[in-house]
Design a protein around this motif. Structure first.
Motif, short mmCIF file in Angstrom:
data_model
loop_
_atom_site.label_atom_id
_atom_site.label_comp_id
_atom_site.label_asym_id
_atom_site.label_seq_id
_atom_site.Cartn_x
_atom_site.Cartn_y
_atom_site.Cartn_z
N LEU A 22 48.64 15.15 23.14
CA LEU A 22 47.82 15.71 24.21
C LEU A 22 47.65 17.20 23.97
O LEU A 22 48.64 17.93 23.90
CB LEU A 22 48.50 15.45 25.57
N GLU A 24 46.05 20.25 25.78
CA GLU A 24 45.52 20.66 27.09
C GLU A 24 46.13 22.00 27.45
O GLU A 24 47.36 22.14 27.46
CB GLU A 24 45.87 19.60 28.14
N ASN A 29 47.63 20.23 34.50
CA ASN A 29 46.99 19.04 33.91
C ASN A 29 47.82 18.45 32.78
O ASN A 29 47.98 17.24 32.67
CB ASN A 29 45.59 19.39 33.37
N ARG A 30 48.36 19.34 31.93
CA ARG A 30 49.18 18.88 30.80
C ARG A 30 50.43 18.15 31.29
O ARG A 30 50.77 17.08 30.80
CB ARG A 30 49.54 20.07 29.90
N LEU A 33 49.38 14.73 33.11
CA LEU A 33 48.95 13.72 32.14
C LEU A 33 50.10 13.25 31.27
O LEU A 33 50.25 12.05 31.01
CB LEU A 33 47.82 14.26 31.25
N SER A 34 50.92 14.17 30.84
CA SER A 34 52.06 13.83 30.00
C SER A 34 53.02 12.91 30.75
O SER A 34 53.47 11.88 30.22
CB SER A 34 52.77 15.10 29.55
N TYR A 36 52.34 11.01 33.38
CA TYR A 36 51.68 9.73 33.67
C TYR A 36 51.67 8.83 32.43
O TYR A 36 51.99 7.64 32.51
CB TYR A 36 50.26 9.96 34.19
N LEU A 37 51.32 9.40 31.30
CA LEU A 37 51.28 8.61 30.06
C LEU A 37 52.68 8.12 29.67
O LEU A 37 52.84 7.00 29.21
CB LEU A 37 50.67 9.43 28.92
N SER A 46 52.87 17.15 23.77
CA SER A 46 51.77 17.95 24.29
C SER A 46 51.78 19.36 23.73
O SER A 46 52.83 19.92 23.45
CB SER A 46 51.80 17.98 25.82
N LYS A 120 36.44 15.69 33.32
CA LYS A 120 37.41 16.01 34.37
C LYS A 120 36.66 16.22 35.68
O LYS A 120 35.55 16.74 35.67
CB LYS A 120 38.17 17.29 34.03
N LEU A 124 42.29 8.01 36.34
CA LEU A 124 43.43 7.58 35.51
C LEU A 124 43.30 6.13 35.05
O LEU A 124 43.72 5.81 33.93
CB LEU A 124 44.74 7.79 36.27
N LEU A 127 41.00 6.24 32.16
CA LEU A 127 41.71 6.81 31.02
C LEU A 127 42.58 5.76 30.34
O LEU A 127 42.56 5.62 29.12
CB LEU A 127 42.56 8.01 31.45
#
Length: 140
Positions: A22, A24, A29-30, A33-34, A36-37, A46, A120, A124, A127
């Motif tokens: 990732l 970002e 946001n980073r 997202l990190s 969540y993934l 990231s 953006k 999700l 994504l």
């Protein structure tokens, strides 16, 4: 301290974790997202800028990359161009996740090698579907 042994299914699952890189620059946001993934079962590395991109790719060997186009140190389009110049890198699917919403931005990113383009704020669910589709295409 107690030792927790992994079941056979957990051990197999660990070997099947897909690696996502990732890139970002926005800290929130980073992090989101990190997290969540990671929660969804991916191993995530990231970066907040593009400076260490190529050394990170070499060491981390991602199965997929999520790339923001507006980074503090380098242009995301330039990174896409550089990735295409390395013979083994174009095989890694790149999904652009950007606030640039114009069709011209999307077309340019795709022409430079991005596989998908998400604007953006991202959905999700969309994504995750996109990531799963790209990883499935790579396995075939």
């Amino acid at each position: 301290m107690t030792a927790h042994l992994l079941t056979i299914n957990q051990q197999v699952h660990l070997h099947q974790l897909k690696r996502i890189l990732l890139i970002e620059d926005n800290d929130v946001n980073r992090m989101l997202l990190s997290d969540y993934l990671g929660y969804c079962g991916y191993h995530v590395k990231s970066l907040s800028n593009g400076a260490a991109l190529f050394s990170t790719i070499e060491n981390f060997q991602p199965d997929l990359m999520l790339l923001d186009l507006k980074l503090p140190d380098v242009d995301g389009y330039w990174l896409l161009e550089q990735i295409q110049q390395h013979s083994y890198l174009p095989k890694i699917p790149i999904i652009v996740v950007s606030a640039f919403a114009f069709k011209a931005d999307q077309e340019r990113a795709i022409s430079l090698g991005a596989r998908r383009y998400l604007v953006k704020p991202i959905n999700l669910t969309a994504l995750m579907i996109t990531i799963q589709e790209e990883l499935a295409c790579r396995c075939i």
